[in-house]
Design a protein around this motif. Structure first.
Motif, PDB file in Angstrom:
ATOM      1  N   LEU A 122       0.828  -1.205   0.000  1.00 17.19           N
ATOM      2  CA  LEU A 122       0.000   0.000   0.000  1.00 17.19           C
ATOM      3  C   LEU A 122       0.867   1.263   0.000  1.00 17.19           C
ATOM      4  O   LEU A 122       0.596   2.219  -0.731  1.00 17.19           O
ATOM      5  N   ALA A 123       1.919   1.282   0.811  1.00 15.76           N
ATOM      6  CA  ALA A 123       2.791   2.458   0.883  1.00 15.76           C
ATOM      7  C   ALA A 123       3.448   2.724  -0.462  1.00 15.76           C
ATOM      8  O   ALA A 123       3.525   3.879  -0.923  1.00 15.76           O
ATOM      9  N   HIS A 124       3.924   1.674  -1.123  1.00 18.87           N
ATOM     10  CA  HIS A 124       4.569   1.836  -2.426  1.00 18.87           C
ATOM     11  C   HIS A 124       3.562   2.280  -3.490  1.00 18.87           C
ATOM     12  O   HIS A 124       3.899   3.065  -4.385  1.00 18.87           O
ATOM     13  N   SER A 125       2.338   1.786  -3.392  1.00 18.02           N
ATOM     14  CA  SER A 125       1.306   2.164  -4.356  1.00 18.02           C
ATOM     15  C   SER A 125       0.972   3.648  -4.257  1.00 18.02           C
ATOM     16  O   SER A 125       0.849   4.347  -5.273  1.00 18.02           O
ATOM     17  N   VAL A 126       0.826   4.147  -3.032  1.00 17.59           N
ATOM     18  CA  VAL A 126       0.545   5.570  -2.835  1.00 17.59           C
ATOM     19  C   VAL A 126       1.710   6.428  -3.331  1.00 17.59           C
ATOM     20  O   VAL A 126       1.524   7.436  -4.012  1.00 17.59           O
TER      21      VAL A 126
END
Length: 340
Positions: A93-97
């Motif tokens: 999720l962090a990388h996607s954002v």
């Protein structure tokens, strides 16, 4: 279908042989860029987690609640506490954002039982400084030029991932504090003030600020770049997008919980797992592995399994194509909560 022995590189025969070139390319999530340059965004770890750029976003959209909680954290400038089983997509999720909002390379702070707040903020190499002062002192005695100890102190300071995330900038960075539940009992409480105030002091610089040119010193950030610290303090301008992940191994204190936006990720369903497989291994691998995905979901109802176990099994059975595919998949996808 090939014989079971044909895909084996190490055969246990005791005779040296050059079989390594027969290995296929590594799985995308184990393909490292050392010596080959880095992606345009400077974050090859994002490609390892997200697969082919944009593929997961094309194949799977986050649910309404997930989107709302992420955006709530962005709007409120609050940390996002993401909980869920291993492999649920918490770190991804962090990388996607970061990729979608162009926040740059994710700053990752992996937590272990010995992690302390200072590890995340900065490291001061006092031993290296002492050695250099002694060398400079000898050089000065021998007629050489001694170093200005006060002005050089910044050379021995390197900011950690949390310290780097709090550097003043117009655009926020993404900070991933991974597996916070593995920390000792004090770290969650120690984080409170820094995350609330968005600043911290570096005492080694504060003590000599009157001897620094314009009260400033150059230090290294977590990425290895030189940055200037004024007055011995780091104070953010744009609060970073902080993602705290937890596998649910412990509860967190109420003061931390009330300062965070809490998102609980459910186990991936069939559509999401298929999207993960397609993003990392392509459409053919996803299509030929429908039975493995189905069995994985059936087992995950009563067993603790991780998505990366499924990806490993699909990659190996697809790339090596060994006989006994189902047996090999069972060996790779073993329950993580079985009693020892």
């Amino acid at each position: 279908m090939s014989e079971p022995s044909e895909w084996l590189i190490y055969r246990g025969i005791g005779e040296p042989h050059d079989g390594v070139p027969q290995l296929p390319p590594p799985p995308p999530w184990r393909d490292f860029s050392g010596g080959r340059g880095t992606p345009a965004d400077g974050d090859d770890s994002a490609d390892r987690r997200l697969g082919i750029p944009g593929r997961i976003a094309e194949e799977h959209r986050p649910g309404a609640e997930e989107l709302e909680m992420i955006n709530a954290a962005l709007y409120l400038r609050r940390p996002l506490l993401v909980t869920g089983d291993p492999g649920a997509g918490k770190s991804t999720l962090a990388h996607s954002v970061a990729r979608e909002l162009e926040f740059g390379k994710v700053l990752r702070w992996p937590i272990v039982s010995r992690s302390s707040l200072l590890d995340g903020l900065y490291h001061y190499d006092a031993i290296a400084r002492l050695q250099d002062v002694q060398i400079a002192s000898h050089a000065s005695t021998d007629g050489g030029e001694g170093a200005d100890s006060a002005q050089n102190v910044g050379s021995y300071i390197r900011l950690g991932p949390l310290g780097t995330a709090l550097l003043p900038s117009d655009r926020p960075r993404v900070l991933l504090i991974d597996e916070l539940d593995k920390s000792d009992i004090d770290l969650p409480n120690d984080l409170l003030n820094v995350l609330e105030e968005g600043e911290f002091a570096i005492p080694e610089l504060e003590r000599i600020v009157d001897r620094l040119p314009d009260g400033e010193a150059d230090v290294l950030d977590h990425d290895g770049n030189k940055v200037r610290i004024k007055g011995g303090r780091v104070q953010c301008r744009a609060f970073p997008f902080v993602v705290l992940t937890s596998n649910g191994e412990r509860d967190f204190p109420a003061p931390l919980m009330r300062r965070c936006i809490h998102l609980e990720l459910d186990r991936p369903d069939h559509k999401r797992l298929a999207a993960f497989v397609k993003a990392h291994l392509g459409e053919e691998a996803a299509r030929s592995s429908e039975d493995l995905i189905t069995r994985f979901l059936e087992r995950s109802r009563s067993e603790l399994l991780a998505t990366d176990q499924l990806l490993n099994a699909i990659y190996l059975t697809h790339a090596a194509a060994p006989a006994g595919r189902d047996r090999l998949a069972e060996l790779l996808i073993q329950r993580l909560d079985r009693p020892r």
